[in-house]
Design a protein around this motif. Structure first.
Motif, PDB file in Angstrom:
ATOM      1  N   UNK A 185       0.754  -1.159  -0.056  1.00 26.88           N
ATOM      2  CA  UNK A 185       0.047   0.099   0.001  1.00 26.88           C
ATOM      3  C   UNK A 185       0.910   1.228  -0.068  1.00 26.88           C
ATOM      4  N   UNK A 186       2.206   1.155  -0.063  1.00 28.55           N
ATOM      5  CA  UNK A 186       3.056   2.308  -0.181  1.00 28.55           C
ATOM      6  C   UNK A 186       2.557   3.470  -0.993  1.00 28.55           C
ATOM      7  N   UNK A 187       2.045   3.062  -2.115  1.00 28.90           N
ATOM      8  CA  UNK A 187       1.470   4.249  -3.336  1.00 28.90           C
ATOM      9  C   UNK A 187       0.757   5.174  -2.551  1.00 28.90           C
ATOM     10  N   UNK A 188      -0.095   4.898  -1.589  1.00 31.35           N
ATOM     11  CA  UNK A 188      -0.872   5.862  -0.774  1.00 31.35           C
ATOM     12  C   UNK A 188      -0.358   6.958  -0.467  1.00 31.35           C
ATOM     13  N   UNK A 189       0.776   6.875  -0.119  1.00 29.38           N
ATOM     14  CA  UNK A 189       1.514   8.156   0.528  1.00 29.38           C
ATOM     15  C   UNK A 189       1.751   9.135  -0.876  1.00 29.38           C
ATOM     16  N   UNK A 190       1.523   8.651  -2.012  1.00 27.51           N
ATOM     17  CA  UNK A 190       2.100   9.680  -3.114  1.00 27.51           C
ATOM     18  C   UNK A 190       0.884   9.831  -4.114  1.00 27.51           C
ATOM     19  N   UNK A 191      -0.344   9.701  -3.729  1.00 27.52           N
ATOM     20  CA  UNK A 191      -1.592   9.578  -4.433  1.00 27.52           C
ATOM     21  C   UNK A 191      -1.750  11.195  -4.268  1.00 27.52           C
ATOM     22  N   UNK A 192      -1.863  12.087  -3.277  1.00 33.43           N
ATOM     23  CA  UNK A 192      -2.157  13.279  -3.400  1.00 33.43           C
ATOM     24  C   UNK A 192      -1.088  14.062  -4.533  1.00 33.43           C
ATOM     25  N   UNK A 193       0.101  13.773  -4.472  1.00 35.06           N
ATOM     26  CA  UNK A 193       0.951  14.385  -5.357  1.00 35.06           C
ATOM     27  C   UNK A 193       0.536  13.927  -6.745  1.00 35.06           C
ATOM     28  N   UNK A 194       0.474  12.671  -7.055  1.00 35.39           N
ATOM     29  CA  UNK A 194       0.051  12.016  -8.470  1.00 35.39           C
ATOM     30  C   UNK A 194      -1.099  12.561  -8.965  1.00 35.39           C
ATOM     31  N   UNK A 195      -2.170  12.743  -7.947  1.00 34.16           N
ATOM     32  CA  UNK A 195      -3.504  13.175  -8.460  1.00 34.16           C
ATOM     33  C   UNK A 195      -3.301  14.841  -9.135  1.00 34.16           C
ATOM     34  N   UNK A 196      -2.483  15.353  -8.586  1.00 27.20           N
ATOM     35  CA  UNK A 196      -2.235  16.877  -8.825  1.00 27.20           C
ATOM     36  C   UNK A 196      -1.393  17.017 -10.205  1.00 27.20           C
ATOM     37  N   UNK A 197      -0.695  16.010 -10.403  1.00 34.17           N
ATOM     38  CA  UNK A 197       0.217  15.808 -11.555  1.00 34.17           C
ATOM     39  C   UNK A 197      -0.707  15.452 -12.792  1.00 34.17           C
ATOM     40  N   UNK A 198      -1.708  14.538 -12.417  1.00 29.82           N
ATOM     41  CA  UNK A 198      -2.684  14.126 -13.495  1.00 29.82           C
ATOM     42  C   UNK A 198      -3.658  15.352 -13.687  1.00 29.82           C
ATOM     43  N   UNK A 199      -3.924  16.009 -12.631  1.00 26.30           N
ATOM     44  CA  UNK A 199      -4.627  17.200 -13.000  1.00 26.30           C
ATOM     45  C   UNK A 199      -3.959  18.074 -14.208  1.00 26.30           C
ATOM     46  N   UNK A 200      -2.675  18.275 -13.940  1.00 27.43           N
ATOM     47  CA  UNK A 200      -1.952  19.111 -14.545  1.00 27.43           C
ATOM     48  C   UNK A 200      -1.642  18.510 -16.037  1.00 27.43           C
ATOM     49  N   UNK A 201      -2.076  17.510 -16.357  1.00 29.67           N
ATOM     50  CA  UNK A 201      -1.948  16.833 -17.638  1.00 29.67           C
ATOM     51  C   UNK A 201      -1.017  15.555 -17.827  1.00 29.67           C
ATOM     52  N   UNK A 202      -0.435  15.144 -16.686  1.00 29.03           N
ATOM     53  CA  UNK A 202       0.383  13.827 -16.929  1.00 29.03           C
ATOM     54  C   UNK A 202      -0.319  12.700 -17.168  1.00 29.03           C
ATOM     55  N   UNK A 203       0.431  11.687 -17.796  1.00 31.89           N
ATOM     56  CA  UNK A 203      -0.225  10.443 -17.837  1.00 31.89           C
ATOM     57  C   UNK A 203      -0.021   9.775 -16.152  1.00 31.89           C
ATOM     58  N   UNK A 204      -0.624   8.660 -15.986  1.00 32.39           N
ATOM     59  CA  UNK A 204      -0.892   8.103 -14.847  1.00 32.39           C
ATOM     60  C   UNK A 204      -1.132   6.499 -14.910  1.00 32.39           C
ATOM     61  N   UNK A 205      -0.355   5.655 -14.588  1.00 27.50           N
ATOM     62  CA  UNK A 205      -0.427   4.195 -14.996  1.00 27.50           C
ATOM     63  C   UNK A 205      -0.076   3.438 -13.604  1.00 27.50           C
TER      64      UNK A 205
END
Ligand code: ARG
Length: 438
Positions: A206-226
């Motif tokens: 479940x380590x990814x959970x610590x990065x989800x706030x950041x990743x969602x922001x990157x996603x909103x900014x246009x990043x691809x997320x896999x």
């Protein structure tokens, strides 16, 4: 008077002055060597206010600044996530967090990846905090590391705080977590895509959970997320009787290509990958299996990236970045204790294969989850600047002889958690384009 003010990633308006990133200096002056303030970094703390300098290196008042266009920063061109290799000028990075770091339970996969002298430590402390004294020191070191990165013009992001001691249960297993200290282990940026690795340790599920706030922001900014397929991490993923008792066992098993993870399902850690533009390199390790490599091969092929599997004479392969660390176009630090079986491929392509000197860290400094070779686990800020452990004077000399400026930082206690500067970070944006180097 030429006055310059750089703003953080595309923001406009009243912002905190940000030191001019080296990449902009390069673009404005055409030279990496046009150094701004020659500040002695050794014992300095950058927590204080940051300087903005004019071309004569004198301080200028904020009213004097003129605003420079951000067009040369890759954020403007490519969005928030963009990196193709390990050395293009670094604009944004995630730095791991010490908070909540928990010793993983002593399972078969942890045993296979750690050294016998520390097994008692894992037996005793598994599921509880790493020693508080170490965490405190590690935390101070990492905060200082972040300050230095900011001073060098890099935007720094941090994962969320989590309670990693919390026990979780899935239909297949039960475990507690470990930490969010090593973003390199779990996140891989290739171009504008951020890939969450499936991982292979149950304590990292479940380590990814610590990065989800950041990743969602990157996603909103246009990043691809896999996110790669989540493994079940059922008992079948591990060789439950992996016969490891001694260093000799390790060598024999590694030489036979026998690993603690099976081919039950794909698994990999992001830190087993090393990027060089169109060519990305990976190793079969204790945490990255062939199915995981195949999943990535097919995935990257779609982007026109070739994935090469490398192998090393390494009794304990886990995470390639203290074994084979690419530091520039056609330049690789290759661990002399762990020769690469495919090194001719690089030599034939004209690469400089550099053998770093032996680490200097003392034997009694605890490294619970790694070897001493964290000395070569450096972070490139651009092809001419490297973040390096301050006490590792031999490798510092090597870099200086290569014309690479060292930025010495001390993270000895943070090393105890299993990583150096490369492990403790994940580059989110580097200014450069997709190129072929092989
Ligand atoms: N397994 C490596 C060694 O002991 C350490 C690699 C650490 N890298 C990382 N990304 N956590 O040499």
């Amino acid at each position: 008077m030429l006055c310059i003010r750089a703003f953080r990633g595309g923001c406009r308006g009243r912002e905190v002055p940000h030191p001019l990133p080296k990449v902009m200096k390069k673009l404005l002056t055409g030279s990496w060597d046009n150094e701004s303030p020659k500040i002695k970094r050794e014992n300095a703390s950058w927590s204080g206010s940051q300087q903005v300098l004019d071309k004569n290196n004198s301080n200028v008042a904020s009213e004097d600044y003129i605003m420079e266009s951000d067009e040369n920063l890759s954020h403007e061109k490519h969005g928030p996530v963009w990196a193709w290799n390990e050395w293009d000028p670094l604009e944004e990075v995630i730095v791991g967090n010490v908070n909540g770091a928990t010793v993983p339970p002593f399972t078969v996969e942890v045993k296979a990846n750690t050294y016998a002298k520390h097994w008692e430590f894992f037996r005793k402390h598994g599921g509880t905090s790493f020693p508080e004294g170490y965490l405190k020191k590690a935390n101070a070191e990492i905060e200082e590391f972040c300050n230095i990165l900011k001073h060098e013009g890099v935007e720094v992001k941090r994962p969320d705080n989590m309670d990693f001691s919390q026990v979780y249960q899935t239909p297949d297993f039960e475990s507690c977590g470990m930490y969010a200290a090593m973003p390199r282990d779990i996140l891989l940026v290739i171009g504008d895509e951020i890939i969450e690795a499936p991982m292979a340790w149950r304590s990292r599920f479940f380590e990814y959970r610590a990065y989800r706030s950041l990743i969602k922001e990157y996603f909103k900014g246009g990043a691809m997320w896999t996110t790669a397929p989540k493994p079940q991490m059922a008992d079948e993923l591990y060789d439950q009787v992996y016969p490891i008792r001694s260093v000799e066992d390790r060598h024999r098993l590694a030489a036979n290509g026998q690993f603690v993870t099976t081919e039950f399902e794909p698994c990999f850690d992001a830190a087993d990958f090393m990027r060089a533009g169109r060519d990305v390199f990976v190793q079969r390790s204790q945490v990255t299996n062939y199915m995981g490599i195949e999943w990535m091969r097919r995935h990257l092929e779609k982007k026109g990236i070739r994935l090469h599997t490398l192998s090393f004479k390494d009794p304990n392969p886990m995470h390639i970045d203290a074994t084979f660390n690419i530091i520039g176009p056609g330049m690789v630090l290759s661990n002399p204790d762990r020769p690469c079986h495919q090194i001719e491929m690089f030599k034939n392509a004209g690469w400089d294969v550099i053998h770093p000197p032996n680490p200097l860290i003392s034997d009694d400094h605890p490294l619970w989850m790694s070897s001493k070779w964290l000395s070569m686990n450096v972070l490139m800020l651009d092809p001419k600047r490297v973040i390096v452990q301050s006490t590792e004077t031999s490798i510092r000399k090597l870099f200086e002889s290569l014309g690479i400026e060292c930025i010495p930082v001390n993270i000895l206690h943070a090393n105890s958690l299993g990583g150096g500067f490369h492990c403790w970070t994940c580059d989110i944006r580097r200014n450069g384009e997709l190129e072929s180097y092989l």
